[in-house]
Design a protein around this motif. Structure first.
Motif, PDB file in Angstrom:
ATOM      1  N   ARG A 180     -55.562  17.679 -67.951  1.00 51.61           N
ATOM      2  CA  ARG A 180     -55.582  19.599 -67.333  1.00 51.61           C
ATOM      3  C   ARG A 180     -56.973  19.184 -67.066  1.00 51.61           C
ATOM      4  O   ARG A 180     -56.930  20.299 -65.913  1.00 51.61           O
ATOM      5  N   GLN A 302     -50.145  27.841 -62.787  1.00 58.83           N
ATOM      6  CA  GLN A 302     -49.598  26.826 -63.577  1.00 58.83           C
ATOM      7  C   GLN A 302     -50.425  26.541 -64.328  1.00 58.83           C
ATOM      8  O   GLN A 302     -49.797  26.584 -66.475  1.00 58.83           O
ATOM      9  N   GLY A 305     -51.165  29.502 -67.143  1.00 56.25           N
ATOM     10  CA  GLY A 305     -50.069  30.208 -67.565  1.00 56.25           C
ATOM     11  C   GLY A 305     -49.574  29.386 -68.744  1.00 56.25           C
ATOM     12  O   GLY A 305     -49.405  30.328 -69.516  1.00 56.25           O
ATOM     13  N   ILE A 306     -49.492  27.755 -68.723  1.00 54.28           N
ATOM     14  CA  ILE A 306     -49.189  27.301 -69.357  1.00 54.28           C
ATOM     15  C   ILE A 306     -50.144  26.146 -70.207  1.00 54.28           C
ATOM     16  O   ILE A 306     -50.479  25.312 -69.565  1.00 54.28           O
ATOM     17  N   PRO A 309     -48.178  22.246 -75.546  1.00 53.09           N
ATOM     18  CA  PRO A 309     -47.472  22.960 -76.136  1.00 53.09           C
ATOM     19  C   PRO A 309     -48.383  23.166 -77.636  1.00 53.09           C
ATOM     20  O   PRO A 309     -48.982  22.310 -78.198  1.00 53.09           O
ATOM     21  N   GLU A 362     -58.530  25.086 -70.903  1.00 51.19           N
ATOM     22  CA  GLU A 362     -58.860  25.889 -69.132  1.00 51.19           C
ATOM     23  C   GLU A 362     -59.833  25.038 -69.140  1.00 51.19           C
ATOM     24  O   GLU A 362     -61.137  25.649 -68.733  1.00 51.19           O
TER      25      GLU A 362
END
Length: 413
Positions: A180, A302, A305-306, A309, A362
């Protein structure tokens, strides 16, 4: 002298009693259904506790405040570190980064690391559990407790079987977070390169003197877009302070009043392109450059917000907690009181790996976005100044070429 038995029930006694007033009656007669029962009961409880505090309640409040003070302090340090500005590396930074003394420098700066300081609450908790288990087993071994108290110990075989699973879980968790981070970095690389390319196209395409003011405003909007996107993604950013030197006052007011500031600046850019006196082909080329802005917004939102999991994150956390709660029992036969430093080292190392994965999940607070936006602004301003110098040089060369005589003796036309 006999007194009345019930002053409240006999209304005639109200007028003859000099000590019984209406205020006394209101104090005696409580309404059965107060208008604000929760606030009233809360005030009563607070007044009662302030007037007659019990030692047990004071001890409970003090214990709760102490137990919550350390996690709150660690969280404040972590969030303050998340809002800290990052800087792009230069040659000096890279020399320091690969220095042979880096290990000593990193060790000495451990107490100022937000990752390590944020791990103080769980590490202290699990180390305290290890101390309690070690003290209990010592008391049982020395027969300080009755015989029916068992010794807390177990075989290390379950831990040997589950250790690879925990290692793989931490590796996959950190790898997913780094992917990410890499995706966010690539998205911002496209935004920065697209901004520079867009500004270059505007500088080279718009040359009419009638469009000078509109061209200047358009370049301001282009420089403001990465700043607005950065403020849109990072919590606690001051967009007014960051944009006050890039936009005019009226434009800044419109941007601040909008709900989605980056898209508002894109609208400014689109409308400005429509007012430029350009050929249709050039206008279409410039409008195609806006697509990289929309793509950057989509990817960044994206990622924001995501998250990874949540079941994966919860599984890793629960696995680590259960592992360290039972670790002193597993190691007691082999280590005895060494279980205390062993639990401390294990918790500090494994929770540190998990904490790094959570922090880079993040990606935008970890990236040097302020420095990137500043570099974009400096590049565009330098391009504007360079354009003027280059144009002056080319015009001077053209004049010199026109004034040079031709081989047949006539000046060049």
């Amino acid at each position: 002298m006999s007194r009345p038995t019930n002053l409240i029930q006999s209304p005639t006694n109200l007028s003859f009693s000099s000590h019984f007033t209406l205020r006394t009656l209101l104090k005696l007669q409580h309404p059965p259904f107060p208008s604000k029962p929760h606030k009233l009961s809360l005030k009563i409880l607070c007044s009662q506790s302030s007037q007659s505090p019990t030692p047990s309640s004071n001890q409970t409040l003090t214990l709760i405040s102490i137990l919550s003070a350390i996690p709150d302090w660690a969280d404040r340090i972590k969030e303050r570190g998340m809002q800290k500005n990052r800087f792009l590396y230069n040659h000096e930074k890279w020399v320091e980064h690969r220095s042979s003394l880096r290990h000593i420098r990193h060790l000495l700066s451990s107490l100022s690391s937000r990752v390590i300081l944020s791990l103080i609450p769980p590490v202290i908790a699990f180390t305290s559990v290890a101390v309690l288990i070690a003290a209990y087993n010592t008391a049982v071994s020395l027969h300080w407790l009755p015989e029916f108290f068992p010794l807390l110990r177990s075989s290390s075989l379950p831990y040997q079987l589950t250790a690879p699973a925990l290692a793989l879980l931490l590796v996959f968790r950190t790898e997913a977070s780094y992917s990410r981070f890499e995706e966010g970095r690539k998205a911002w690389t496209k935004v920065i390169s697209g901004t520079n390319d867009f500004a270059r196209q505007v500088i080279s395409s718009v040359g009419s003197s009638s469009d000078a003011l509109l061209k200047k405003a358009l370049l301001q909007y282009i420089m403001a877009f990465p700043v607005a996107l950065k403020c849109h993604l990072i919590y606690g950013s001051d967009i007014r302070r960051d944009l006050q030197n890039l936009l005019e006052v009226d434009d800044l007011a419109v941007v601040l009043s909008s709900k989605h500031r980056p898209r508002c600046i894109i609208e400014f850019i689109s409308q400005s392109l429509q007012f430029l006196s350009l050929e249709e082909s050039k206008r279409n080329v410039l409008e195609s450059k806006i697509s990289c802005f929309h793509e950057g917004i989509g990817v960044c939102e994206q990622l924001m917000g995501i998250p990874i999991p949540l079941s994966y994150t919860r599984l890793t956390s629960r696995f680590l907690v259960l592992w360290h709660l039972t670790l002193p029992i597993i190691l007691w036969d082999d280590c005895n009181w060494i279980v205390v430093p062993a639990t401390f080292v294990s918790a500090a190392s494994l929770f540190c790996i998990e904490e790094v994965g959570v922090l880079i999940e993040e990606p935008f607070p970890v990236l040097a976005l302020d420095d990137l936006c500043k570099r974009v602004r400096d590049n565009i301003q330098e391009a504007i100044e360079t354009e003027k110098l280059i144009q002056a040089q080319l015009i001077a060369k053209r004049k010199n070429h026109c004034n040079e005589p031709s081989p047949n003796g006539w000046p060049n036309s």
